[in-house]
Scaffold this motif. Structure first.
Motif, PDB file in Angstrom:
ATOM      1  N   UNK A  38      59.786  59.486  56.067  1.00 34.46           N
ATOM      2  CA  UNK A  38      60.938  59.776  55.213  1.00 34.46           C
ATOM      3  C   UNK A  38      62.168  59.000  55.681  1.00 34.46           C
ATOM      4  N   UNK A  39      62.942  58.570  54.737  1.00 32.91           N
ATOM      5  CA  UNK A  39      64.144  57.810  55.060  1.00 32.91           C
ATOM      6  C   UNK A  39      65.193  58.742  55.670  1.00 32.91           C
ATOM      7  N   UNK A  40      65.934  58.208  56.591  1.00 33.25           N
ATOM      8  CA  UNK A  40      67.008  58.984  57.216  1.00 33.25           C
ATOM      9  C   UNK A  40      68.112  59.194  56.191  1.00 33.25           C
ATOM     10  N   UNK A  41      68.783  60.330  56.249  1.00 33.94           N
ATOM     11  CA  UNK A  41      69.886  60.543  55.308  1.00 33.94           C
ATOM     12  C   UNK A  41      70.990  59.527  55.562  1.00 33.94           C
ATOM     13  N   UNK A  42      71.744  59.192  54.528  1.00 38.57           N
ATOM     14  CA  UNK A  42      72.795  58.190  54.713  1.00 38.57           C
ATOM     15  C   UNK A  42      73.908  58.722  55.620  1.00 38.57           C
ATOM     16  N   UNK A  43      74.554  57.797  56.291  1.00 41.48           N
ATOM     17  CA  UNK A  43      75.709  58.171  57.101  1.00 41.48           C
ATOM     18  C   UNK A  43      76.867  58.500  56.152  1.00 41.48           C
ATOM     19  N   UNK A  44      77.925  59.051  56.700  1.00 41.35           N
ATOM     20  CA  UNK A  44      79.085  59.398  55.876  1.00 41.35           C
ATOM     21  C   UNK A  44      79.650  58.154  55.207  1.00 41.35           C
ATOM     22  N   UNK A  45      79.740  57.063  55.954  1.00 46.00           N
ATOM     23  CA  UNK A  45      80.283  55.825  55.388  1.00 46.00           C
ATOM     24  C   UNK A  45      79.386  55.301  54.269  1.00 46.00           C
ATOM     25  N   UNK A  46      78.075  55.379  54.468  1.00 46.68           N
ATOM     26  CA  UNK A  46      77.144  54.920  53.436  1.00 46.68           C
ATOM     27  C   UNK A  46      77.238  55.797  52.196  1.00 46.68           C
ATOM     28  N   UNK A  47      77.348  57.108  52.387  1.00 41.62           N
ATOM     29  CA  UNK A  47      77.459  58.028  51.261  1.00 41.62           C
ATOM     30  C   UNK A  47      78.744  57.765  50.479  1.00 41.62           C
ATOM     31  N   UNK A  48      79.850  57.545  51.192  1.00 44.14           N
ATOM     32  CA  UNK A  48      81.121  57.251  50.518  1.00 44.14           C
ATOM     33  C   UNK A  48      81.036  55.954  49.733  1.00 44.14           C
ATOM     34  N   UNK A  49      80.403  54.944  50.314  1.00 46.85           N
ATOM     35  CA  UNK A  49      80.261  53.659  49.628  1.00 46.85           C
ATOM     36  C   UNK A  49      79.398  53.800  48.376  1.00 46.85           C
ATOM     37  N   UNK A  50      78.343  54.601  48.470  1.00 45.33           N
ATOM     38  CA  UNK A  50      77.471  54.820  47.325  1.00 45.33           C
ATOM     39  C   UNK A  50      78.202  55.557  46.208  1.00 45.33           C
ATOM     40  N   UNK A  51      78.953  56.587  46.566  1.00 44.04           N
ATOM     41  CA  UNK A  51      79.712  57.342  45.567  1.00 44.04           C
ATOM     42  C   UNK A  51      80.782  56.446  44.932  1.00 44.04           C
ATOM     43  N   UNK A  52      81.438  55.629  45.751  1.00 46.16           N
ATOM     44  CA  UNK A  52      82.460  54.708  45.241  1.00 46.16           C
ATOM     45  C   UNK A  52      81.851  53.740  44.230  1.00 46.16           C
ATOM     46  N   UNK A  53      80.695  53.207  44.564  1.00 51.90           N
ATOM     47  CA  UNK A  53      80.007  52.261  43.679  1.00 51.90           C
ATOM     48  C   UNK A  53      79.617  52.933  42.361  1.00 51.90           C
ATOM     49  N   UNK A  54      79.039  54.135  42.456  1.00 54.41           N
ATOM     50  CA  UNK A  54      78.628  54.851  41.245  1.00 54.41           C
ATOM     51  C   UNK A  54      79.842  55.250  40.404  1.00 54.41           C
TER      52      UNK A  54
END
Length: 118
Positions: A38-54
């Motif tokens: 299973x993939x590791x959950x995204x870091x906070x920075x990765x999650x913020x970047x993903x939300x920003x992109x979406x």
């Protein structure tokens, strides 16, 4: 307390034994039938970047706000919770409101799962 000295040969034999044991770790299976870890959950920075992109992709008129229609088209999870995120009933949600909502939900979930440590 008894202190024993290892001879040089004994030390080398012990080092080789421990080295060989630690070097023989199981290798992941390869091929099409191998189970994927299973993939590791995204870091906070990765999650913020993903939300920003979406968010930017969903914000069709680029006003920094998502209307209910924009959320439905581009961020379905936000659309499902639109009324809870839009607590002031303005008819739109901002990226900051979305982040604050998810942060509060995560905090509440962590508190429920382990109330002693949170």
């Amino acid at each position: 307390m008894i202190v024993r000295k290892l001879s040089a040969a004994g030390f080398v034999a012990m080092a080789l034994a421990f080295g060989a044991a630690s070097a023989q770790q199981p290798q992941p299976a390869k091929g099409p039938d191998a189970a994927q870890a299973p993939a590791a959950p995204p870091t906070t920075a990765q999650a913020k970047a993903l939300i920003d992109e979406k968010f930017k992709a969903a914000d069709a008129n680029h006003d920094g706000k998502l209307s209910r229609e924009e959320a439905e088209a581009g961020m379905p999870e936000v659309y499902k919770r639109f009324d809870k995120i839009d607590a002031r009933k303005r008819g739109y949600v901002t990226q900051r409101q979305i982040g604050a909502y998810w942060q509060s939900k995560t905090k509440a979930q962590m508190q429920n799962e382990n109330p002693v440590w949170n």
